[in-house]
Enzyme design. Sequence first.
Site, mmCIF file in Angstrom:
data_model
loop_
_atom_site.group_PDB
_atom_site.id
_atom_site.type_symbol
_atom_site.label_atom_id
_atom_site.label_comp_id
_atom_site.label_asym_id
_atom_site.label_seq_id
_atom_site.Cartn_x
_atom_site.Cartn_y
_atom_site.Cartn_z
ATOM 1 N N LYS A 5 34.015 -10.456 28.041
ATOM 2 C CA LYS A 5 32.837 -10.023 27.280
ATOM 3 C C LYS A 5 31.970 -9.074 28.093
ATOM 4 C CE LYS A 5 32.690 -13.507 23.931
ATOM 5 N NZ LYS A 5 33.522 -14.548 24.579
ATOM 6 N N GLU A 15 22.081 -14.259 26.368
ATOM 7 C CA GLU A 15 21.685 -13.428 25.218
ATOM 8 C C GLU A 15 20.603 -14.151 24.436
ATOM 9 O OE1 GLU A 15 25.065 -12.751 22.683
ATOM 10 O OE2 GLU A 15 25.802 -11.089 23.896
ATOM 11 N N HIS A 54 33.798 -23.067 14.722
ATOM 12 C CA HIS A 54 34.451 -21.818 15.130
ATOM 13 C C HIS A 54 35.844 -21.630 14.544
ATOM 14 C CE1 HIS A 54 31.044 -21.265 17.676
ATOM 15 N NE2 HIS A 54 31.277 -22.395 18.285
ATOM 16 N N ARG A 91 44.110 -7.734 18.192
ATOM 17 C CA ARG A 91 45.341 -8.185 17.529
ATOM 18 C C ARG A 91 45.183 -8.015 16.020
ATOM 19 N NH1 ARG A 91 42.067 -12.756 18.500
ATOM 20 N NH2 ARG A 91 41.397 -13.664 16.523
HETATM 21 C C1 MV4 Z 1 26.163 -15.791 19.102
HETATM 22 C C2 MV4 Z 1 25.458 -16.549 18.127
HETATM 23 C C3 MV4 Z 1 24.093 -16.413 18.098
HETATM 24 N N1 MV4 Z 1 23.457 -15.595 18.977
HETATM 25 N N2 MV4 Z 1 25.494 -14.978 19.929
HETATM 26 C C4 MV4 Z 1 30.419 -17.786 18.335
HETATM 27 C C5 MV4 Z 1 31.774 -17.280 18.590
HETATM 28 C C6 MV4 Z 1 31.617 -16.085 19.429
HETATM 29 N N3 MV4 Z 1 32.477 -15.053 18.925
HETATM 30 C C7 MV4 Z 1 30.189 -15.714 19.347
HETATM 31 N N4 MV4 Z 1 29.518 -16.737 18.618
HETATM 32 C C8 MV4 Z 1 28.201 -16.689 18.405
HETATM 33 N N5 MV4 Z 1 27.492 -15.867 19.200
HETATM 34 C C9 MV4 Z 1 24.173 -14.914 19.872
HETATM 35 N N6 MV4 Z 1 23.528 -14.135 20.742
HETATM 36 C C10 MV4 Z 1 26.167 -17.373 17.279
HETATM 37 C C11 MV4 Z 1 27.543 -17.461 17.415
HETATM 38 C C12 MV4 Z 1 28.170 -18.367 16.507
HETATM 39 C C13 MV4 Z 1 29.063 -17.930 15.549
HETATM 40 C C14 MV4 Z 1 29.440 -16.601 15.443
HETATM 41 C C15 MV4 Z 1 30.312 -16.194 14.479
HETATM 42 C C16 MV4 Z 1 30.845 -17.126 13.603
HETATM 43 C C17 MV4 Z 1 30.516 -18.425 13.687
HETATM 44 C C18 MV4 Z 1 29.632 -18.853 14.658
HETATM 45 C C19 MV4 Z 1 29.281 -20.187 14.716
HETATM 46 C C20 MV4 Z 1 28.411 -20.609 15.650
HETATM 47 C C21 MV4 Z 1 27.871 -19.698 16.566
#
Ligand code: MV4
Length: 480
Positions: A115, A199, A234, A291
């Site tokens: 990341k 973040e 997730h 992918r």
């Molecule tokens: C976040 C967020 C809130 N704020 N970043 C979860 C998986 C990863 N790809 C990033 N994720 C998140 N990042 C910030 N700064 C909330 C999530 C997140 C989430 C993101 C996409 C789909 C489902 C999720 C479920 C919980 C948290």
Amino acid sequence: MKKILVANRGEIAIRVMRTARKMGIKTVAIYSTVDRNAPHVKFADEAVCIGEAPSSESYLLGSKIIEVAKKVKANAIHPGYGFLSENADFAEEVEKNNIIFIGPKSKAIKIMGSKLAAKDAVKSYDIPMVPGIEEAISDVAKAKAIAREIGFPILIKASAGGGGKGMRIVEKESDLESQMQRAISEAISAFGDGSVFIEKYISSPRHIEIQVMADTHGNSIHLFERECSIQRRHQKVIEEAPSVVLSSSLRAEMGEAAVRVAKACDYIGAGTVEFLLDENHNFYFLEMNTRLQVEHPVTELITGIDLVELQIKVARGEKLPFTQDELEIKGHALELRVYAEDPLNDFLPSVGHLDIYKIPSGNGIRVDNGFEEGMDIPIYYDPMLSKLITYGKTREEAIQLMSKAIDNYSIEGVQTTLSFGKFVCQHEAFTSGNFDTHFVKKYYTPDVLKAEMESEAKIAALIALQQYKEDQKIVRLPIH
Ligand code: MV4
């Protein structure tokens, strides 16, 4: 390209081989000992056993798979999703052996696998990012100062993490030190890399991702968005395209940003750029998946484009056969992931024997399937049975069709997430489009599902009783 080896199993292996066959390309399946009679093996023109059931002794054996590819004279390897699909070393080794890797270059996989490297790569490309820091942090005092600046709640993320692994929400400064230490040690044990960063926590986001495609001639385009907010821990449950919340201008803006992310890492092939969208419709770059994704069919249905065909063409060195302006969204598509899991029992895998397994079909219904009646579901792999994809002129039509198609599955022997999918399709928050990533946590309990299943069973019993009475009348008639 005369022959493709598909380094995967289940529905995605079949889905890839289907397109290869359509293009006149021969297909080679690989399989583990438990998969010797699996549908993907029967579907392929050729199949080679590569080891024992555990993935680490079969589907993850990169060097062995390359050896097999050379032996059967395959010109290319398609990795599908999961397994070796985002393994930069594998992609590199494939190419070193003069076999085409149907996917991006190893360099792009490596950048997007971290990341922090991803943030660094895109930083001069005008990509909106969540407020936070762009480097690994281990100094607690420094972390506190940064957190104060961006404001609580904050999120600690592992650089090597993905799909939510290694994330920690911190509500207040007094929790920061302990949470940070936990995040670091978790990241070390899970990924062998303790780099974490901070973040701002976006509290009620939607998860919107953009499909991108790039050729080797410098052309990069996007194929619009997929809305993936309906997920549980997730794990995506329902995906759709297009998203109900994007205006055409926001769609264009996000699409252009996604294309810039692809350009930032010299991307080639099919990729997905993930964004968070907050309540005020600000979007932020999260990560890029290098992918073909599980949910790619919804994009195929709304654009009329076969993404695997495009991947193969790009891998052969061909130009993208269209420009951005030639693409448009037509209709609406939904995808439900049907898992052998018990929604009444905390979604525990319900592996066993598929005594009955009948899938729906019809206009507007696509099922990407990897199983058949009479099979055992192996405990070694992901328990996804199939993907139910529906397409309609409108979202309402696609949802109605989804509900109907769920009823037209017939599965016995294992529990599945079909009833859970129906629950989502019938929920007001889903049908109205007013939801975020907290949908499942907010609205789902086994009790509501039980109540729904019982009332459906009652209705079915009443209908049966009614029918029985009608039938009785008919048979009595000739007696008079
Ligand atoms: C976040 C967020 C809130 N704020 N970043 C979860 C998986 C990863 N790809 C990033 N994720 C998140 N990042 C910030 N700064 C909330 C999530 C997140 C989430 C993101 C996409 C789909 C489902 C999720 C479920 C919980 C948290």
